[in-house]
Design a protein around this motif. Sequence first.
Motif, PDB file in Angstrom:
ATOM      1  N   LEU A   1      -1.746  -3.206   4.681  1.00 35.41           N
ATOM      2  CA  LEU A   1      -1.549  -3.187   3.244  1.00 35.41           C
ATOM      3  C   LEU A   1      -1.246  -1.512   2.701  1.00 35.41           C
ATOM      4  CD1 LEU A   1      -3.538  -5.921   1.942  1.00 35.41           C
ATOM      5  CD2 LEU A   1      -1.252  -6.088   2.469  1.00 35.41           C
ATOM      6  N   LYS A   2      -2.108  -0.842   3.084  1.00 38.37           N
ATOM      7  CA  LYS A   2      -2.112   0.632   2.629  1.00 38.37           C
ATOM      8  C   LYS A   2      -1.226   1.122   3.154  1.00 38.37           C
ATOM      9  CE  LYS A   2      -5.795   2.545   4.154  1.00 38.37           C
ATOM     10  NZ  LYS A   2      -7.063   3.612   4.828  1.00 38.37           N
ATOM     11  N   GLN A   3      -0.334   1.034   4.240  1.00 38.05           N
ATOM     12  CA  GLN A   3       1.060   1.650   4.748  1.00 38.05           C
ATOM     13  C   GLN A   3       2.088   1.166   4.055  1.00 38.05           C
ATOM     14  OE1 GLN A   3       1.112   1.064   8.749  1.00 38.05           O
ATOM     15  NE2 GLN A   3      -0.785   2.077   9.310  1.00 38.05           N
ATOM     16  N   GLN A   4       2.091  -0.089   3.652  1.00 39.64           N
ATOM     17  CA  GLN A   4       3.241  -0.881   3.267  1.00 39.64           C
ATOM     18  C   GLN A   4       3.255  -1.199   1.780  1.00 39.64           C
ATOM     19  OE1 GLN A   4       5.258  -3.488   5.625  1.00 39.64           O
ATOM     20  NE2 GLN A   4       4.001  -3.114   7.324  1.00 39.64           N
ATOM     21  N   VAL A   5       2.275  -1.470   1.070  1.00 41.51           N
ATOM     22  CA  VAL A   5       2.303  -1.667  -0.206  1.00 41.51           C
ATOM     23  C   VAL A   5       1.837  -0.420  -1.043  1.00 41.51           C
ATOM     24  CG1 VAL A   5       1.345  -3.545  -2.148  1.00 41.51           C
ATOM     25  CG2 VAL A   5       1.527  -3.949   0.368  1.00 41.51           C
ATOM     26  N   THR A   6       2.898   0.404  -1.374  1.00 40.87           N
ATOM     27  CA  THR A   6       2.715   1.379  -2.263  1.00 40.87           C
ATOM     28  C   THR A   6       3.112   1.137  -3.758  1.00 40.87           C
ATOM     29  OG1 THR A   6       4.994   2.062  -1.937  1.00 40.87           O
ATOM     30  CG2 THR A   6       3.548   2.693  -0.142  1.00 40.87           C
ATOM     31  N   ALA A   7       2.755   2.281  -4.423  1.00 37.35           N
ATOM     32  CA  ALA A   7       2.820   1.915  -5.950  1.00 37.35           C
ATOM     33  C   ALA A   7       4.296   1.849  -6.196  1.00 37.35           C
ATOM     34  CB  ALA A   7       2.229   3.448  -6.722  1.00 37.35           C
ATOM     35  N   GLU A   8       5.276   2.871  -5.380  1.00 38.66           N
ATOM     36  CA  GLU A   8       6.449   2.695  -5.426  1.00 38.66           C
ATOM     37  C   GLU A   8       7.141   1.462  -5.290  1.00 38.66           C
ATOM     38  OE1 GLU A   8       4.952   4.983  -3.719  1.00 38.66           O
ATOM     39  OE2 GLU A   8       4.974   6.637  -4.991  1.00 38.66           O
ATOM     40  N   LYS A   9       6.612   0.598  -4.344  1.00 41.61           N
ATOM     41  CA  LYS A   9       7.154  -0.487  -3.866  1.00 41.61           C
ATOM     42  C   LYS A   9       6.968  -1.789  -4.909  1.00 41.61           C
ATOM     43  CE  LYS A   9       7.860   0.010   1.269  1.00 41.61           C
ATOM     44  NZ  LYS A   9       7.329  -0.207   2.504  1.00 41.61           N
ATOM     45  N   VAL A  10       5.511  -1.505  -5.305  1.00 42.84           N
ATOM     46  CA  VAL A  10       5.289  -2.479  -6.449  1.00 42.84           C
ATOM     47  C   VAL A  10       6.066  -2.139  -7.417  1.00 42.84           C
ATOM     48  CG1 VAL A  10       3.217  -3.173  -7.785  1.00 42.84           C
ATOM     49  CG2 VAL A  10       2.988  -2.709  -5.422  1.00 42.84           C
ATOM     50  N   LYS A  11       6.459  -0.947  -7.941  1.00 41.17           N
ATOM     51  CA  LYS A  11       7.053  -0.785  -9.063  1.00 41.17           C
ATOM     52  C   LYS A  11       8.484  -1.394  -8.934  1.00 41.17           C
ATOM     53  CE  LYS A  11       8.585   1.999 -12.763  1.00 41.17           C
ATOM     54  NZ  LYS A  11       8.549   1.914 -14.035  1.00 41.17           N
ATOM     55  N   LYS A  12       8.837  -1.161  -7.771  1.00 41.74           N
ATOM     56  CA  LYS A  12      10.350  -1.971  -7.475  1.00 41.74           C
ATOM     57  C   LYS A  12      10.355  -3.337  -7.413  1.00 41.74           C
ATOM     58  CE  LYS A  12      14.097  -1.827  -4.391  1.00 41.74           C
ATOM     59  NZ  LYS A  12      14.580  -1.468  -2.949  1.00 41.74           N
ATOM     60  N   HIS A  13       9.262  -3.691  -7.058  1.00 42.11           N
ATOM     61  CA  HIS A  13       8.983  -5.364  -6.856  1.00 42.11           C
ATOM     62  C   HIS A  13       9.196  -5.944  -8.522  1.00 42.11           C
ATOM     63  CE1 HIS A  13       7.873  -9.157  -5.415  1.00 42.11           C
ATOM     64  NE2 HIS A  13       6.972  -9.224  -6.241  1.00 42.11           N
TER      65      HIS A  13
END
Length: 119
Positions: free
Chosen positions: A36-48
């Motif tokens: 999760l630390k590697q793949q669920v970044t702030a940037e990816k959450v923002k995009k989601h």
Amino acid sequence: MSKVKLRDIAQCRSGDKGNASDLSLFAPNEEVYEILKQQVTAEKVKKHFTGLVKGEVYRYEVPNVFALKFLCKEALGGGAPSSLRLDNLGKCFGSNLLRMEIEVEDEVLIIIDEARQGI
């Protein structure tokens, strides 16, 4: 490697404070937490959350409980008193985040499945 939704490997709680949504994503073990630390970044959450979160997304690591905490600013249409959204308290953000997809090694998925079955 398989693509899975976060709901298949993690749990989430969410709430609100003013015009911000607060999400905590919990891993069942340290191995999944590292993924999760590697793949669920702030940037990816923002995009989601494109179209819902207008401000910055901040990520905090909480390793003692294998959690990632996200603070999504300008996410609730102004907050409870001024929002026209049906769910102005941000509770739906948690289930929405759990729909995000990430890639996980098949061996890790087998371990998670066996743990759920008590093997």
